[in-house]
Design a protein around this motif. Structure first.
Motif, PDB file in Angstrom:
ATOM      1  N   ALA A   1     -49.133  77.985  24.435  1.00 47.79           N
ATOM      2  CA  ALA A   1     -50.180  77.330  25.222  1.00 47.79           C
ATOM      3  C   ALA A   1     -50.909  76.365  24.302  1.00 47.79           C
ATOM      4  O   ALA A   1     -51.783  76.753  23.550  1.00 47.79           O
ATOM      5  N   GLU A   2     -50.515  75.095  24.344  1.00 45.41           N
ATOM      6  CA  GLU A   2     -51.127  74.139  23.424  1.00 45.41           C
ATOM      7  C   GLU A   2     -51.347  72.757  24.063  1.00 45.41           C
ATOM      8  O   GLU A   2     -51.634  71.785  23.374  1.00 45.41           O
ATOM      9  N   GLY A   3     -51.162  72.699  25.376  1.00 44.64           N
ATOM     10  CA  GLY A   3     -51.398  71.422  26.066  1.00 44.64           C
ATOM     11  C   GLY A   3     -50.211  70.485  26.035  1.00 44.64           C
ATOM     12  O   GLY A   3     -50.356  69.300  26.340  1.00 44.64           O
ATOM     13  N   VAL A   4     -49.044  71.000  25.659  1.00 47.07           N
ATOM     14  CA  VAL A   4     -47.835  70.157  25.635  1.00 47.07           C
ATOM     15  C   VAL A   4     -46.740  70.832  26.480  1.00 47.07           C
ATOM     16  O   VAL A   4     -46.053  71.737  26.002  1.00 47.07           O
ATOM     17  N   PRO A   5     -46.591  70.418  27.742  1.00 51.17           N
ATOM     18  CA  PRO A   5     -45.511  70.995  28.552  1.00 51.17           C
ATOM     19  C   PRO A   5     -44.157  70.433  28.113  1.00 51.17           C
ATOM     20  O   PRO A   5     -44.105  69.562  27.241  1.00 51.17           O
ATOM     21  N   ILE A   6     -43.090  70.931  28.705  1.00 53.33           N
ATOM     22  CA  ILE A   6     -41.757  70.420  28.360  1.00 53.33           C
ATOM     23  C   ILE A   6     -41.594  69.044  29.016  1.00 53.33           C
ATOM     24  O   ILE A   6     -41.664  68.928  30.241  1.00 53.33           O
ATOM     25  N   LEU A   7     -41.407  68.023  28.183  1.00 56.81           N
ATOM     26  CA  LEU A   7     -41.279  66.657  28.701  1.00 56.81           C
ATOM     27  C   LEU A   7     -39.804  66.328  28.928  1.00 56.81           C
ATOM     28  O   LEU A   7     -38.915  67.014  28.420  1.00 56.81           O
ATOM     29  N   GLN A   8     -39.578  65.269  29.704  1.00 55.01           N
ATOM     30  CA  GLN A   8     -38.199  64.925  30.084  1.00 55.01           C
ATOM     31  C   GLN A   8     -37.317  64.601  28.883  1.00 55.01           C
ATOM     32  O   GLN A   8     -36.198  65.068  28.768  1.00 55.01           O
ATOM     33  N   ARG A   9     -37.824  63.728  28.010  1.00 57.21           N
ATOM     34  CA  ARG A   9     -37.012  63.282  26.864  1.00 57.21           C
ATOM     35  C   ARG A   9     -37.755  63.581  25.561  1.00 57.21           C
ATOM     36  O   ARG A   9     -38.982  63.578  25.543  1.00 57.21           O
ATOM     37  N   ASN A  10     -36.994  63.760  24.492  1.00 60.42           N
ATOM     38  CA  ASN A  10     -37.617  63.973  23.181  1.00 60.42           C
ATOM     39  C   ASN A  10     -38.482  62.794  22.784  1.00 60.42           C
ATOM     40  O   ASN A  10     -39.517  62.951  22.136  1.00 60.42           O
ATOM     41  N   SER A  11     -38.063  61.591  23.210  1.00 57.28           N
ATOM     42  CA  SER A  11     -38.799  60.374  22.837  1.00 57.28           C
ATOM     43  C   SER A  11     -40.155  60.282  23.556  1.00 57.28           C
ATOM     44  O   SER A  11     -40.965  59.420  23.226  1.00 57.28           O
ATOM     45  N   ASP A  12     -40.392  61.178  24.551  1.00 57.24           N
ATOM     46  CA  ASP A  12     -41.684  61.146  25.271  1.00 57.24           C
ATOM     47  C   ASP A  12     -42.809  61.815  24.473  1.00 57.24           C
ATOM     48  O   ASP A  12     -43.984  61.587  24.752  1.00 57.24           O
ATOM     49  N   TYR A  13     -42.454  62.685  23.516  1.00 57.54           N
ATOM     50  CA  TYR A  13     -43.484  63.496  22.845  1.00 57.54           C
ATOM     51  C   TYR A  13     -44.490  62.700  21.997  1.00 57.54           C
ATOM     52  O   TYR A  13     -45.686  62.971  22.065  1.00 57.54           O
ATOM     53  N   PRO A  14     -44.034  61.699  21.186  1.00 56.68           N
ATOM     54  CA  PRO A  14     -45.030  61.005  20.342  1.00 56.68           C
ATOM     55  C   PRO A  14     -46.135  60.331  21.146  1.00 56.68           C
ATOM     56  O   PRO A  14     -47.313  60.473  20.817  1.00 56.68           O
ATOM     57  N   ILE A  15     -45.764  59.632  22.227  1.00 58.56           N
ATOM     58  CA  ILE A  15     -46.791  58.924  23.007  1.00 58.56           C
ATOM     59  C   ILE A  15     -47.677  59.923  23.747  1.00 58.56           C
ATOM     60  O   ILE A  15     -48.892  59.740  23.856  1.00 58.56           O
ATOM     61  N   TRP A  16     -47.077  61.039  24.212  1.00 60.39           N
ATOM     62  CA  TRP A  16     -47.869  62.108  24.864  1.00 60.39           C
ATOM     63  C   TRP A  16     -48.914  62.625  23.875  1.00 60.39           C
ATOM     64  O   TRP A  16     -50.109  62.729  24.206  1.00 60.39           O
TER      65      TRP A  16
END
Ligand SMILES: [Zn+2]
Length: 274
Positions: free
Chosen positions: A187-202
């Motif tokens: 529980a850290e405010g980061v759900p599973i995003l569609q692509r790995n490349s989505d994480y930095p901007i999230w």
């Protein structure tokens, strides 16, 4: 020799299970989604989900399908003598499934049971004060989401939220957003995003918005996102989700980058439902 055959047999069963199970689950869910949606259910949801009539015909059809799957797969447990009614199940299912409307077909996979209390419930909370003192107190709660397999809500609060859809508070959206966040076990405010490349901007957008909220709260500035979101990043995601669905116009105008991230994640544009 016999041991090898047994070993290969077990491995075969496991591999077959891994390959076939998802296909069977998908088929079962498709059957559930294609069941006729009873008119009475429509009336109940329309009564408790004010934006229901604003959804496009395609969104309505998808939400109804998700509700059928949700009701078949999740267990509802009444607490403190509460009898769980059809209205309760449908209302909880419809609001929870709004979060999945255009999602990737996962139905809160860790969640098995939803515990429904008639109103606020009390828990014992222990807080460490310094190294040696632990403070114990009874606190009232309206809902919570556990990383194991349960989620708790107060029905009184669910009903209250359904009559105040535009106030930015919704215990069902909040707790089920926690479920999405906890899907990877954290529980850290980061759900599973569609692509790995989505994480930095999230991470960039969420961190900036969270820090801005913390600063605003410290300075006593009134914000569109409720101050409870400043508790930690997990609460921030849950509160931002409530704001996204209930105050989309204000969120878009005050925090366009945050709105865009949530829009991409949920693959929805609640501004269109106004
Ligand atoms: Zn929370």
């Amino acid at each position: 020799m016999i041991k090898t055959i047994i070993f290969l047999f077990i491995v075969g069963l496991i591999i077959t299970g891994i390959l076939i199970n998802p296909i069977l689950v998908r088929r079962r869910r498709n059957r559930l989604k294609n069941r006729p949606f009873p008119p009475l259910w429509n009336a109940i949801i329309e009564n408790n989900l004010p934006i229901y009539p604003c959804l496009s015909p395609d969104e309505l059809r998808r939400l109804q399908g998700h509700v059928q799957v949700f009701l078949a797969e999740k267990q509802f447990i009444g607490c403190r003598g509460l009898q769980v009614t059809e209205e309760m199940k449908l209302t909880l299912a419809a609001i929870a499934c709004l979060l999945l409307l255009n999602e990737r077909g996962q139905y809160f996979p860790r969640l098995r049971s939803i515990l429904v209390y008639p109103n606020a419930y009390f828990v014992e909370e222990r807080t460490s004060i310094g190294n040696y003192v632990v403070e114990e107190r009874r606190v009232a709660r309206l809902g919570e989401s556990w990383t194991t397999d349960q989620l708790v809500v107060s029905w009184e609060q669910v009903k209250l939220d359904s009559t105040n859809w535009r106030d930015g508070h919704n215990v069902v959206l909040h707790e089920f957003a926690h479920q999405l966040d906890q899907e990877d076990g954290k529980a850290e405010g980061v759900p599973i995003l569609q692509r790995n490349s989505d994480y930095p901007i999230w991470a960039k957008v969420m961190t900036e918005a969270y820090q801005q909220l913390c600063n605003d709260v410290l300075q006593g500035v009134k914000t569109v996102i409720d101050s409870y979101g400043a508790t930690n990043t997990a609460e921030f995601f849950a509160v931002a989700t409530e704001t996204f669905f209930e105050k989309p116009h204000q969120l878009l105008s005050k925090h366009p980058a945050l709105y865009e991230q949530l829009q991409r994640y949920y693959q929805l544009d609640p501004v269109l439902w106004a």
